[in-house]
Design an enzyme around this catalytic site. Structure first.
Site, PDB file in Angstrom:
ATOM      1  N   SER A  24     -20.782 -15.605 -16.649  1.00  0.00           N
ATOM      2  CA  SER A  24     -21.729 -15.015 -15.695  1.00  0.00           C
ATOM      3  C   SER A  24     -21.433 -15.544 -14.300  1.00  0.00           C
ATOM      4  CB  SER A  24     -23.178 -15.360 -16.081  1.00  0.00           C
ATOM      5  OG  SER A  24     -23.376 -16.764 -16.021  1.00  0.00           O
ATOM      6  N   ILE A  26     -20.421 -16.603 -10.612  1.00  0.00           N
ATOM      7  CA  ILE A  26     -19.150 -16.698  -9.895  1.00  0.00           C
ATOM      8  C   ILE A  26     -17.979 -16.635 -10.865  1.00  0.00           C
ATOM      9  CG2 ILE A  26     -17.704 -18.219  -8.483  1.00  0.00           C
ATOM     10  CD1 ILE A  26     -20.252 -19.235  -7.136  1.00  0.00           C
ATOM     11  N   SER A 153     -20.102 -27.288  -4.120  1.00  0.00           N
ATOM     12  CA  SER A 153     -21.273 -26.672  -3.507  1.00  0.00           C
ATOM     13  C   SER A 153     -21.479 -27.282  -2.135  1.00  0.00           C
ATOM     14  CB  SER A 153     -22.512 -26.935  -4.369  1.00  0.00           C
ATOM     15  OG  SER A 153     -23.703 -26.557  -3.712  1.00  0.00           O
ATOM     16  N   TYR A 166     -28.180 -32.794  -8.974  1.00  0.00           N
ATOM     17  CA  TYR A 166     -27.164 -31.780  -8.670  1.00  0.00           C
ATOM     18  C   TYR A 166     -26.303 -32.237  -7.501  1.00  0.00           C
ATOM     19  CZ  TYR A 166     -25.269 -27.112  -7.628  1.00  0.00           C
ATOM     20  OH  TYR A 166     -24.442 -26.036  -7.384  1.00  0.00           O
ATOM     21  N   LYS A 170     -22.289 -32.905  -7.541  1.00  0.00           N
ATOM     22  CA  LYS A 170     -21.359 -32.150  -6.698  1.00  0.00           C
ATOM     23  C   LYS A 170     -20.646 -33.054  -5.691  1.00  0.00           C
ATOM     24  CE  LYS A 170     -21.900 -28.171  -8.632  1.00  0.00           C
ATOM     25  NZ  LYS A 170     -20.798 -27.569  -9.417  1.00  0.00           N
TER      26      LYS A 170
END
Length: 285
Positions: A24, A26, A153, A166, A170
């Protein structure tokens, strides 16, 4: 990807591109773009049924099914990786480009977040990427060429509220792959970090809350972000251009990258204001 005349490109003709998180978002959009570029594509994620849906869409669009390999893989199952790598090599004979795109996001305050949630974010978003990269890297070293990429990100450059885990993950993958680039450059192996901003995917709905449950909620910034297929085209264009760090997005969040570099203090105050707004909104719910 098509040029201005509508013709498909061939920058990756017959190259083998392995994409994780391909079920799903990207990842799925990248599958379509690389098929348009003439690549042979390996699709990996945990959900085999969703991978099959993406593969079927490609075949219905005219792709030869023999150019696709659906290879279910949980990136936290390190022991399964050597066999997965061997299956790709047995099927296609090599791996030209690995795109580490599997990942989870988060929507919870640090005070409300269980340690198990932090552990899961780091397992999926960091250690899983490292483990698969380490499994593929010896093949690339032996053949004397290859390309490794990771989807990081803007949160890998800027600290954002409700995303402490998160952002930690990242930032970590940015550091790992930047350091890896220094080690493998002399072996003719490229490393690319991808830095998306707000892209229209289900990442916010699938994000973990403090207990580990899916947030299941829309995010106005994400829903108003860049079209996912346009994002995939920009990423592939960045690969073709030889960019080592690909910024992908069109919204104001992309300005944060420059602000963090040029005036980190201003970036800190801006993000603190965003956190205050988020806390106010949550209190009103």
């Amino acid at each position: 990807m098509r040029d201005q005349t509508g013709r498909k490109g061939d920058a990756f003709q017959d190259q083998v591109v392995w994409i994780t998180g391909a079920s799903s978002g990207i990842g799925a959009a990248l599958v379509h773009e690389f098929i348009d570029q003439g690549a042979r594509v390996v699709l990996s994620a945990r959900r085999e049924s969703e991978l099959n849906n993406v593969s079927r869409e490609c075949v219905e669009g005219g792709c030869d099914a023999a150019r696709l390999l659906v290879l279910p893989l949980d990136v936290t199952h390190y022991d399964a990786m050597p066999a997965a790598v061997q299956q790709v090599l047995d099927t296609f004979g090599g791996i030209d480009l690995l795109i580490n795109n599997a990942g989870l996001s988060q929507r919870s305050l640090c005070l409300d977040t269980d340690m198990d949630v932090y552990r899961q974010l780091l397992e999926v978003d960091v250690l899983g990427q490292i483990a698969l990269t380490k499994s593929v890297l010896p093949h690339m070293v032996t053949r004397g060429s290859g390309h490794l990429a990771v989807t990081a990100s803007v949160a890998g450059k800027v600290g954002a509220p409700l995303r402490t885990g998160y952002c930690a993950a990242k930032h970590a993958v940015m550091g790992f792959f930047d350091a890896l680039r220094t080690e493998v450059a002399h072996q003719n192996i490229r490393v690319t970090t991808i830095i998306p901003g707000f892209i229209r995917t289900d990442i916010a709905r699938n994000a973990l809350t403090g207990t580990g449950a899916p947030a299941g909620m829309a995010d106005g910034d994400i829903d108003g972000g860049m079209d996912v297929q346009a994002c995939a085209r920009m990423i592939v264009d960045g690969f073709v251009a030889g960019q080592e760090e690909i910024d992908v997005g069109v919204g104001p969040e992309m300005d944060l990258l420059k602000l963090k570099r040029d005036n980190p203090t201003a970036a800190f105050r801006l993000m603190e204001a965003m956190a205050a707004d988020a806390l106010t909104s949550r209190a009103a719910e």
